[in-house]
Enzyme design. Sequence first.
Site, short mmCIF file in Angstrom:
data_model
loop_
_atom_site.label_atom_id
_atom_site.label_comp_id
_atom_site.label_asym_id
_atom_site.label_seq_id
_atom_site.Cartn_x
_atom_site.Cartn_y
_atom_site.Cartn_z
CE1 TYR A 1 5.25 -13.31 -57.22
CE2 TYR A 1 6.42 -14.24 -59.10
CZ TYR A 1 5.94 -13.15 -58.41
OH TYR A 1 6.15 -11.89 -58.91
CG ASN B 1 -1.94 -11.17 -55.51
OD1 ASN B 1 -1.36 -10.24 -56.06
ND2 ASN B 1 -1.32 -12.27 -55.14
CG ASP C 1 -10.05 6.03 -60.04
OD1 ASP C 1 -9.53 6.47 -58.99
OD2 ASP C 1 -9.84 6.55 -61.16
CG HIS D 1 1.22 -7.79 -52.80
ND1 HIS D 1 1.01 -7.63 -54.16
CD2 HIS D 1 0.72 -6.69 -52.20
CE1 HIS D 1 0.42 -6.45 -54.35
NE2 HIS D 1 0.22 -5.88 -53.18
#
Length: 155
Positions: free
Chosen positions: A24, A76, A89, A102
Amino acid sequence: MTTSIAVLNGPSLNLLGEREPHIYGTTTLADIEQMCRECARAQGLDLLFFRQSNHEGQIIDWIQEARGKAAGLIINPAGFTSTSIAILDSLKTFSGPIIEVHLSNIHQRESYRHHSYISYAATGVIMGLGAQGYVRAIDALATMLLPAKIPELAE
């Protein structure tokens, strides 16, 4: 008139800069927020809010809060990417463009990360560009929300 966007971040992104930096990077979430605010301002967008939660229900509440307030949304979903039908949803109720971001390329990682429920609601997906993915997402929203940003539409 200013066009507003919202940015939402899922679980463990509060640990950016210290959590698995080989995947990351070392940029913190606060650094990314600053980059986003500067980019949004430069693009003529108002960053309505930039938030992070480790709790699925909180993210759903924020998506619902963004309805009617934000013209576009960047999310993200982190660990909720491949598990949360509930976030999907909720995103389906948001009427503006949604960019899924991402930091890493989820298709180069473990197979369980390859599927994204969030992508079913996303207008576009940006992955594998690290922190710059958020900036590219803001650029994309500016193009979608501010037609004058596209030369052939401004004429």
